[in-house]
Design a protein around this motif. Structure first.
Motif, PDB file in Angstrom:
ATOM      1  N   PRO A 316      -6.438   5.193   3.884  1.00  0.00           N
ATOM      2  CA  PRO A 316      -6.778   5.406   2.474  1.00  0.00           C
ATOM      3  C   PRO A 316      -5.687   6.178   1.720  1.00  0.00           C
ATOM      4  O   PRO A 316      -5.403   5.884   0.550  1.00  0.00           O
ATOM      5  N   SER A 317      -5.065   7.164   2.382  1.00  0.00           N
ATOM      6  CA  SER A 317      -4.017   7.941   1.711  1.00  0.00           C
ATOM      7  C   SER A 317      -2.839   7.063   1.323  1.00  0.00           C
ATOM      8  O   SER A 317      -2.230   7.235   0.262  1.00  0.00           O
ATOM      9  N   TYR A 318      -2.502   6.114   2.187  1.00  0.00           N
ATOM     10  CA  TYR A 318      -1.394   5.196   1.899  1.00  0.00           C
ATOM     11  C   TYR A 318      -1.696   4.367   0.655  1.00  0.00           C
ATOM     12  O   TYR A 318      -0.836   4.195  -0.219  1.00  0.00           O
ATOM     13  N   LEU A 319      -2.921   3.854   0.558  1.00  0.00           N
ATOM     14  CA  LEU A 319      -3.284   3.051  -0.607  1.00  0.00           C
ATOM     15  C   LEU A 319      -3.305   3.886  -1.882  1.00  0.00           C
ATOM     16  O   LEU A 319      -2.920   3.412  -2.956  1.00  0.00           O
ATOM     17  N   GLU A 321      -1.681   6.993  -2.482  1.00  0.00           N
ATOM     18  CA  GLU A 321      -0.414   7.620  -2.847  1.00  0.00           C
ATOM     19  C   GLU A 321       0.733   6.619  -2.975  1.00  0.00           C
ATOM     20  O   GLU A 321       1.603   6.776  -3.835  1.00  0.00           O
ATOM     21  N   ARG A 322       0.741   5.611  -2.144  1.00  0.00           N
ATOM     22  CA  ARG A 322       1.841   4.646  -2.175  1.00  0.00           C
ATOM     23  C   ARG A 322       1.608   3.546  -3.195  1.00  0.00           C
ATOM     24  O   ARG A 322       2.537   3.114  -3.877  1.00  0.00           O
ATOM     25  N   TRP A 323       0.359   3.092  -3.292  1.00  0.00           N
ATOM     26  CA  TRP A 323       0.057   1.957  -4.169  1.00  0.00           C
ATOM     27  C   TRP A 323      -0.794   2.340  -5.383  1.00  0.00           C
ATOM     28  O   TRP A 323      -1.254   1.476  -6.126  1.00  0.00           O
ATOM     29  N   ASN A 324      -1.066   3.631  -5.551  1.00  0.00           N
ATOM     30  CA  ASN A 324      -1.780   4.129  -6.732  1.00  0.00           C
ATOM     31  C   ASN A 324      -3.199   3.568  -6.865  1.00  0.00           C
ATOM     32  O   ASN A 324      -3.690   3.331  -7.967  1.00  0.00           O
ATOM     33  N   TYR A 325      -3.882   3.372  -5.739  1.00  0.00           N
ATOM     34  CA  TYR A 325      -5.283   2.963  -5.778  1.00  0.00           C
ATOM     35  C   TYR A 325      -6.138   4.167  -6.162  1.00  0.00           C
ATOM     36  O   TYR A 325      -5.781   5.307  -5.902  1.00  0.00           O
ATOM     37  N   SER A 326      -7.298   3.886  -6.778  1.00  0.00           N
ATOM     38  CA  SER A 326      -8.274   4.947  -6.971  1.00  0.00           C
ATOM     39  C   SER A 326      -8.954   5.225  -5.634  1.00  0.00           C
ATOM     40  O   SER A 326      -8.845   4.443  -4.690  1.00  0.00           O
ATOM     41  N   VAL A 327      -9.675   6.341  -5.567  1.00  0.00           N
ATOM     42  CA  VAL A 327     -10.380   6.682  -4.325  1.00  0.00           C
ATOM     43  C   VAL A 327     -11.381   5.587  -3.957  1.00  0.00           C
ATOM     44  O   VAL A 327     -11.489   5.174  -2.802  1.00  0.00           O
ATOM     45  N   LEU A 328     -12.106   5.091  -4.963  1.00  0.00           N
ATOM     46  CA  LEU A 328     -13.102   4.054  -4.704  1.00  0.00           C
ATOM     47  C   LEU A 328     -12.429   2.757  -4.264  1.00  0.00           C
ATOM     48  O   LEU A 328     -12.896   2.078  -3.342  1.00  0.00           O
ATOM     49  N   GLN A 329     -11.311   2.391  -4.914  1.00  0.00           N
ATOM     50  CA  GLN A 329     -10.581   1.190  -4.509  1.00  0.00           C
ATOM     51  C   GLN A 329     -10.062   1.305  -3.078  1.00  0.00           C
ATOM     52  O   GLN A 329     -10.120   0.344  -2.302  1.00  0.00           O
ATOM     53  N   ALA A 330      -9.564   2.478  -2.732  1.00  0.00           N
ATOM     54  CA  ALA A 330      -9.062   2.679  -1.373  1.00  0.00           C
ATOM     55  C   ALA A 330     -10.194   2.573  -0.356  1.00  0.00           C
ATOM     56  O   ALA A 330     -10.014   2.019   0.739  1.00  0.00           O
ATOM     57  N   GLY A 377       6.980  -1.753   9.646  1.00  0.00           N
ATOM     58  CA  GLY A 377       8.009  -2.683   9.205  1.00  0.00           C
ATOM     59  C   GLY A 377       7.933  -3.030   7.738  1.00  0.00           C
ATOM     60  O   GLY A 377       8.941  -3.376   7.116  1.00  0.00           O
ATOM     61  N   TRP A 378       6.732  -2.915   7.149  1.00  0.00           N
ATOM     62  CA  TRP A 378       6.532  -3.332   5.764  1.00  0.00           C
ATOM     63  C   TRP A 378       6.516  -2.174   4.775  1.00  0.00           C
ATOM     64  O   TRP A 378       6.321  -2.394   3.586  1.00  0.00           O
ATOM     65  N   VAL A 379       6.689  -0.944   5.255  1.00  0.00           N
ATOM     66  CA  VAL A 379       6.460   0.204   4.396  1.00  0.00           C
ATOM     67  C   VAL A 379       7.324   0.200   3.140  1.00  0.00           C
ATOM     68  O   VAL A 379       6.928   0.710   2.094  1.00  0.00           O
ATOM     69  N   GLY A 380       8.501  -0.390   3.201  1.00  0.00           N
ATOM     70  CA  GLY A 380       9.363  -0.416   2.026  1.00  0.00           C
ATOM     71  C   GLY A 380       9.336  -1.727   1.278  1.00  0.00           C
ATOM     72  O   GLY A 380      10.127  -1.938   0.362  1.00  0.00           O
ATOM     73  N   GLU A 381       8.456  -2.624   1.671  1.00  0.00           N
ATOM     74  CA  GLU A 381       8.416  -3.955   1.078  1.00  0.00           C
ATOM     75  C   GLU A 381       7.366  -4.047  -0.027  1.00  0.00           C
ATOM     76  O   GLU A 381       6.951  -3.065  -0.595  1.00  0.00           O
ATOM     77  N   SER A 382       6.875  -5.256  -0.247  1.00  0.00           N
ATOM     78  CA  SER A 382       5.926  -5.551  -1.311  1.00  0.00           C
ATOM     79  C   SER A 382       4.649  -4.729  -1.173  1.00  0.00           C
ATOM     80  O   SER A 382       4.263  -4.330  -0.082  1.00  0.00           O
ATOM     81  N   SER A 383       3.985  -4.502  -2.297  1.00  0.00           N
ATOM     82  CA  SER A 383       2.715  -3.775  -2.298  1.00  0.00           C
ATOM     83  C   SER A 383       1.532  -4.737  -2.415  1.00  0.00           C
ATOM     84  O   SER A 383       0.491  -4.395  -2.954  1.00  0.00           O
ATOM     85  N   SER A 384       1.704  -5.961  -1.909  1.00  0.00           N
ATOM     86  CA  SER A 384       0.633  -6.946  -1.946  1.00  0.00           C
ATOM     87  C   SER A 384      -0.418  -6.607  -0.885  1.00  0.00           C
ATOM     88  O   SER A 384      -0.120  -6.610   0.318  1.00  0.00           O
ATOM     89  N   TYR A 385      -1.625  -6.342  -1.330  1.00  0.00           N
ATOM     90  CA  TYR A 385      -2.697  -6.008  -0.391  1.00  0.00           C
ATOM     91  C   TYR A 385      -2.967  -7.163   0.573  1.00  0.00           C
ATOM     92  O   TYR A 385      -3.093  -6.969   1.784  1.00  0.00           O
TER      93      TYR A 385
END
Length: 492
Positions: A316-319, A321-330, A377-385
């Motif tokens: 959840p923290s990754y979503l 802080e990295r992808w700017n999800y809300s708490v509920l979205q995460a 491997g994907w941490v620096g790539e696209s933010s596609s869920y």
């Protein structure tokens, strides 16, 4: 401070006919299986859901708590989350021993009532300090519910169906841990932080009432209460180690308070183990570790616990802080993996034979490691869920479901029925200690320098811990009827 979240650990046993009581009876003469087994499983799953739900649901209410208690420092307020986890971890082993002594029904009913009352106290707490106290007592009650619940399931389920029952029990706990963020978010939006505790009250009362009617009374076991000095030392030792590891990142690893907690906790644990060597009613059933499968499963639980708890914190923290999800979205973002975890637990419990449970631990751990390596491997790539997080999360969820059930089944295959709850407590303690290590390592990496490398480091930590659990699984073999664990001391 970062908390260690209790997760469903399913230390259970699938003895063959050779390890069951000769008269077809469970501990203390209780029926080994019977028509009420399904209802006992439902009640045990219900209290497990409540216990693990409260381990995760509070995290999403934290912003609301800060607004409710603006005068309280952040460091002190985090104990609302961590007090539960610390007491839960500290008392699991003692609660398992107590359940086998007082009777699982007695501890189940008492702990459920205590959990209900402490939930009510938490919902009505006028100050942060009283809320922290209520949460600590709530964690202590949860520690009593889990070993008693698992012991009841095992005692009232026929040996041939125990693996399936474990899968169902594991699925209930996994569901609670996974949907906690979503349920918490909805409750906080609907009312405020008090709702996440108040909802436990009617549920706890309903479960307690049903349990008093459904679960049969057990004859007295005749076993002595565990050594009070050793039990206290064990609880203080585990609490000190878990609290010290949880606080290390915030206070600093060389801070005297952290060193005192960790070193003092370790010494207290050593004292408990030394007293248990010769005491007639030991706080720790050291004899259980003489059963090779159980000992190896404890190692696997420690390693997989580190990986799993690190992931539960990181996902959840990754979503967020990295992808700017809300708490509920995460919270909803990690739900698909939780659904697959439940499916994996049910399938392993129903379909995988006992002799292949060790192999299942290895396979599930490898799947979980693959989840972390994909994200590494994907941490620096696209933010596609759909492209990145969803497939990785599905692999991780499936791995958790497989390992939680298979590891527990293998762990207790050689335990005699009268020690079900004690084995449950010890295996869950191993997982909680591993979780404390995993969370502490994750917190240290996430607060380090850099903007992207710290995520890669966390995913590598998760992967290596899961690979260690895979190796432990490869060492587990069930090649026939398991031998009972070492004999119980007279009066113990």
């Amino acid at each position: 401070m970062t908390s260690t979240r209790p997760e469903p650990t399913v230390p259970a046993t699938v003895p063959t006919a050779a390890t069951a009581d000769p008269a077809g009876q469970g501990p203390g003469g209780a029926p080994d299986g019977g028509p009420g087994g399904g209802r006992v499983l439902a009640l045990a799953s219900a209290v497990t859901f409540l216990a693990f739900l409260d381990a995760t649901v509070v995290n999403v209410a934290f912003p609301d708590l800060r607004r409710a208690f603006p005068e309280v420092s952040l460091a002190r307020l985090t104990w609302v989350v961590s007090a539960y986890a610390v007491l839960f971890a500290a008392l699991l082993a003692a609660a398992g021993r107590l359940a086998d002594t007082l009777g699982r029904r007695t501890l189940f009913l008492g702990s459920t009532l205590a959990f209900t009352l402490t939930s009510l106290a938490a919902s009505a707490a006028p100050t942060a300090d009283l809320l922290i106290v209520a949460r600590a007592l709530q964690g202590a009650a949860a520690a009593g519910m889990i070993p008693a619940a698992l012991g009841l399931v095992l005692a009232h389920t026929p040996p041939a169906r125990r693996a399936a029952a474990l899968g169902a029990w594991s699925a209930a706990g996994g569901l609670a841990a996974a949907v906690g963020p979503s349920i918490g978010g909805l409750l906080v939006e609907w009312w405020d932080w008090r709702a996440i505790f108040l909802i436990n009250v009617p549920l706890g009362l309903a479960v307690g009432w049903a349990a008093a009617r459904v679960i049969p009374r057990e004859p007295r076991t005749g076993r002595r209460l565990p050594d009070p000095v050793g039990t206290t030392a064990l609880a203080l030792g585990i609490a000190g180690v878990v609290a010290g590891l949880s606080q290390g990142t915030e206070w600093g690893w060389t801070d005297p308070k952290v060193l005192a907690l960790v070193i003092g906790g370790a010494l207290a644990g050593i004292l408990a183990l030394r007293r248990s060597r010769s005491h007639p009613a030991p706080a720790v059933d050291r004899d259980l570790w003489r059963e090779p499968l159980f000992a190896r499963a404890n190692i696997g639980a420690l390693l997989f616990g580190a990986a799993m708890y690190a992931w539960l914190l990181t996902g959840p923290s990754y979503l967020i802080e990295r992808w700017n999800y809300s708490v509920l979205q995460a919270g909803f973002g990690v739900t698909p993996g939780a659904v697959l975890a439940m499916a994996g637990a049910l399938v392993v419990g129903r379909r995988v034979p006992a002799r292949l449970q060790g192999a299942a631990v290895t396979v599930g751990s490898l799947l979980f490691a693959a989840n972390a390596l994909l994200l590494w491997g994907w941490v620096g790539e696209s933010s596609s869920y759909a492209q990145i997080f969803l497939p990785a999360g599905l692999l991780g969820g499936l791995g958790i479901g497989i390992v939680v059930t298979a590891l527990s089944t293998t762990a207790s295959a050689g335990l005699p029925p009268q020690r079900f709850a004690a084995g449950t407590g010890l295996l869950m303690t191993a997982r909680q200690l591993g979780g404390a290590l995993g969370v502490a390592g994750t917190a240290a990496l996430l607060t380090g320098a850099g903007t992207g490398d710290h995520w890669r480091g966390v995913f590598l930590l998760i992967a290596f811990s899961a690979l260690g659990a895979a190796v432990a699984g490869a060492s587990m073999r069930l090649s026939g009827p398991a031998k009972p664990a070492a004999r119980t001391r007279p009066g113990g």
